[in-house]
Motif scaffolding. Sequence first.
Motif, PDB file in Angstrom:
ATOM      1  N   ARG A 208      56.327  68.108  24.003  1.00 35.35           N
ATOM      2  CA  ARG A 208      56.270  67.146  22.893  1.00 35.35           C
ATOM      3  C   ARG A 208      55.629  67.797  21.665  1.00 35.35           C
ATOM      4  NH1 ARG A 208      59.118  63.186  20.788  1.00 35.35           N
ATOM      5  NH2 ARG A 208      58.047  63.074  18.841  1.00 35.35           N
ATOM      6  N   HIS A 209      54.564  68.551  21.891  1.00 33.06           N
ATOM      7  CA  HIS A 209      53.914  69.254  20.776  1.00 33.06           C
ATOM      8  C   HIS A 209      54.886  70.259  20.149  1.00 33.06           C
ATOM      9  CE1 HIS A 209      50.812  71.111  18.354  1.00 33.06           C
ATOM     10  NE2 HIS A 209      51.195  72.286  18.824  1.00 33.06           N
ATOM     11  N   LEU A 210      55.582  71.005  20.986  1.00 35.40           N
ATOM     12  CA  LEU A 210      56.565  71.969  20.496  1.00 35.40           C
ATOM     13  C   LEU A 210      57.683  71.270  19.738  1.00 35.40           C
ATOM     14  CD1 LEU A 210      57.459  74.908  20.371  1.00 35.40           C
ATOM     15  CD2 LEU A 210      58.550  74.589  22.606  1.00 35.40           C
ATOM     16  N   TYR A 211      58.170  70.140  20.259  1.00 36.26           N
ATOM     17  CA  TYR A 211      59.197  69.347  19.591  1.00 36.26           C
ATOM     18  C   TYR A 211      58.727  68.972  18.186  1.00 36.26           C
ATOM     19  CZ  TYR A 211      62.499  65.488  18.783  1.00 36.26           C
ATOM     20  OH  TYR A 211      63.448  64.645  18.265  1.00 36.26           O
ATOM     21  N   ASP A 212      57.518  68.456  18.095  1.00 37.65           N
ATOM     22  CA  ASP A 212      56.972  68.042  16.793  1.00 37.65           C
ATOM     23  C   ASP A 212      56.869  69.212  15.826  1.00 37.65           C
ATOM     24  OD1 ASP A 212      56.773  65.448  17.770  1.00 37.65           O
ATOM     25  OD2 ASP A 212      54.619  65.595  18.186  1.00 37.65           O
TER      26      ASP A 212
ATOM     27  N   SER B 269      74.448  77.392  15.882  1.00 33.87           N
ATOM     28  CA  SER B 269      74.415  76.003  16.346  1.00 33.87           C
ATOM     29  C   SER B 269      72.984  75.466  16.269  1.00 33.87           C
ATOM     30  CB  SER B 269      74.920  75.899  17.784  1.00 33.87           C
ATOM     31  OG  SER B 269      73.968  76.444  18.690  1.00 33.87           O
ATOM     32  N   VAL B 270      72.887  74.162  16.256  1.00 36.78           N
ATOM     33  CA  VAL B 270      71.574  73.525  16.268  1.00 36.78           C
ATOM     34  C   VAL B 270      70.794  73.972  17.504  1.00 36.78           C
ATOM     35  CG1 VAL B 270      70.375  71.310  16.457  1.00 36.78           C
ATOM     36  CG2 VAL B 270      72.363  71.527  14.951  1.00 36.78           C
ATOM     37  N   ALA B 271      71.448  73.976  18.660  1.00 38.03           N
ATOM     38  CA  ALA B 271      70.768  74.353  19.903  1.00 38.03           C
ATOM     39  C   ALA B 271      70.284  75.802  19.862  1.00 38.03           C
ATOM     40  CB  ALA B 271      71.687  74.135  21.094  1.00 38.03           C
ATOM     41  N   GLN B 272      71.095  76.700  19.332  1.00 40.02           N
ATOM     42  CA  GLN B 272      70.664  78.098  19.258  1.00 40.02           C
ATOM     43  C   GLN B 272      69.494  78.245  18.305  1.00 40.02           C
ATOM     44  OE1 GLN B 272      71.637  80.744  21.242  1.00 40.02           O
ATOM     45  NE2 GLN B 272      69.749  81.509  20.296  1.00 40.02           N
ATOM     46  N   TRP B 273      69.541  77.545  17.178  1.00 39.98           N
ATOM     47  CA  TRP B 273      68.418  77.594  16.237  1.00 39.98           C
ATOM     48  C   TRP B 273      67.151  77.093  16.921  1.00 39.98           C
ATOM     49  CZ3 TRP B 273      65.132  73.897  14.148  1.00 39.98           C
ATOM     50  CH2 TRP B 273      64.308  74.361  13.113  1.00 39.98           C
TER      51      TRP B 273
ATOM     52  N   HIS C 109      63.734  74.214  27.333  1.00 41.33           N
ATOM     53  CA  HIS C 109      64.923  73.475  27.776  1.00 41.33           C
ATOM     54  C   HIS C 109      64.768  71.984  27.477  1.00 41.33           C
ATOM     55  CE1 HIS C 109      68.345  72.236  30.168  1.00 41.33           C
ATOM     56  NE2 HIS C 109      67.545  71.374  30.773  1.00 41.33           N
ATOM     57  N   ALA C 110      63.582  71.438  27.700  1.00 41.82           N
ATOM     58  CA  ALA C 110      63.355  70.004  27.477  1.00 41.82           C
ATOM     59  C   ALA C 110      63.532  69.630  26.004  1.00 41.82           C
ATOM     60  CB  ALA C 110      61.963  69.602  27.958  1.00 41.82           C
ATOM     61  N   VAL C 111      63.098  70.474  25.115  1.00 44.67           N
ATOM     62  CA  VAL C 111      63.235  70.194  23.683  1.00 44.67           C
ATOM     63  C   VAL C 111      64.708  70.248  23.276  1.00 44.67           C
ATOM     64  CG1 VAL C 111      62.672  71.031  21.359  1.00 44.67           C
ATOM     65  CG2 VAL C 111      60.898  70.958  23.127  1.00 44.67           C
ATOM     66  N   VAL C 112      65.415  71.265  23.731  1.00 42.28           N
ATOM     67  CA  VAL C 112      66.848  71.366  23.424  1.00 42.28           C
ATOM     68  C   VAL C 112      67.578  70.160  24.005  1.00 42.28           C
ATOM     69  CG1 VAL C 112      68.958  72.713  23.766  1.00 42.28           C
ATOM     70  CG2 VAL C 112      66.794  73.881  23.265  1.00 42.28           C
ATOM     71  N   ARG C 113      67.220  69.769  25.218  1.00 40.59           N
ATOM     72  CA  ARG C 113      67.878  68.625  25.869  1.00 40.59           C
ATOM     73  C   ARG C 113      67.614  67.336  25.094  1.00 40.59           C
ATOM     74  NH1 ARG C 113      72.127  66.752  28.170  1.00 40.59           N
ATOM     75  NH2 ARG C 113      71.739  65.182  29.726  1.00 40.59           N
ATOM     76  N   ALA C 114      66.445  67.169  24.561  1.00 39.51           N
ATOM     77  CA  ALA C 114      66.137  65.969  23.776  1.00 39.51           C
ATOM     78  C   ALA C 114      67.074  65.851  22.577  1.00 39.51           C
ATOM     79  CB  ALA C 114      64.677  65.983  23.325  1.00 39.51           C
ATOM     80  N   LEU C 115      67.312  66.973  21.903  1.00 41.49           N
ATOM     81  CA  LEU C 115      68.232  66.945  20.758  1.00 41.49           C
ATOM     82  C   LEU C 115      69.664  66.744  21.217  1.00 41.49           C
ATOM     83  CD1 LEU C 115      67.754  67.235  17.644  1.00 41.49           C
ATOM     84  CD2 LEU C 115      65.795  67.694  19.074  1.00 41.49           C
TER      85      LEU C 115
ATOM     86  N   SER D 189      78.238  68.183  20.399  1.00 39.66           N
ATOM     87  CA  SER D 189      77.096  68.743  21.108  1.00 39.66           C
ATOM     88  C   SER D 189      76.224  69.584  20.178  1.00 39.66           C
ATOM     89  CB  SER D 189      77.621  69.615  22.251  1.00 39.66           C
ATOM     90  OG  SER D 189      76.598  70.412  22.785  1.00 39.66           O
ATOM     91  N   ALA D 190      74.938  69.576  20.452  1.00 41.50           N
ATOM     92  CA  ALA D 190      74.015  70.437  19.713  1.00 41.50           C
ATOM     93  C   ALA D 190      74.358  71.909  19.926  1.00 41.50           C
ATOM     94  CB  ALA D 190      72.576  70.160  20.136  1.00 41.50           C
ATOM     95  N   GLU D 191      75.066  72.212  21.014  1.00 44.16           N
ATOM     96  CA  GLU D 191      75.507  73.577  21.276  1.00 44.16           C
ATOM     97  C   GLU D 191      76.625  73.994  20.331  1.00 44.16           C
ATOM     98  OE1 GLU D 191      74.046  75.718  23.144  1.00 44.16           O
ATOM     99  OE2 GLU D 191      72.785  74.437  24.385  1.00 44.16           O
ATOM    100  N   CYS D 192      77.345  73.022  19.778  1.00 46.21           N
ATOM    101  CA  CYS D 192      78.484  73.307  18.896  1.00 46.21           C
ATOM    102  C   CYS D 192      78.238  72.928  17.444  1.00 46.21           C
ATOM    103  CB  CYS D 192      79.722  72.547  19.385  1.00 46.21           C
ATOM    104  SG  CYS D 192      80.238  73.005  21.037  1.00 46.21           S
ATOM    105  N   ALA D 193      77.314  72.027  17.200  1.00 49.12           N
ATOM    106  CA  ALA D 193      77.074  71.529  15.842  1.00 49.12           C
ATOM    107  C   ALA D 193      76.480  72.619  14.962  1.00 49.12           C
ATOM    108  CB  ALA D 193      76.129  70.331  15.875  1.00 49.12           C
TER     109      ALA D 193
END
Length: 100
Positions: free
Chosen positions: A6-10, A41-45, A53-59, A70-74
């Motif tokens: 959560r801290h990393l996400y923020d 992609s958003v996910a790669q960034w 993994h949890a932060v990427v999954r949240a997005l 998908s965030a993997e393609c956006a």
Amino acid sequence: MSAADRHLYDTIEKQFSELAATVDLDDPWSHPDAAALDQISVAQWLRDQGATHAVVRALELSHLALAIESAECAPLLADLRKESAAGADGFYNYEASLIS
């Protein structure tokens, strides 16, 4: 997510918001790094920023909830422009976009 996730996400959300503030809503291609931002992609960034993994999954779940690609393609540039347009303070915020 764990407290650390959560801290990393923020932290990463703040970085995303700061980057979005540099994208011109009316002319995102005028950004000096537009081509590079469009190629990642958003996910790669997110991973490049150290996201777990949890932060990427949240997005990814956010993208699914909005029925968008998908965030993997956006492309990151598209999401940055969307953030710029919504005027929210972080990742795309449905409630904030309704107010804008």
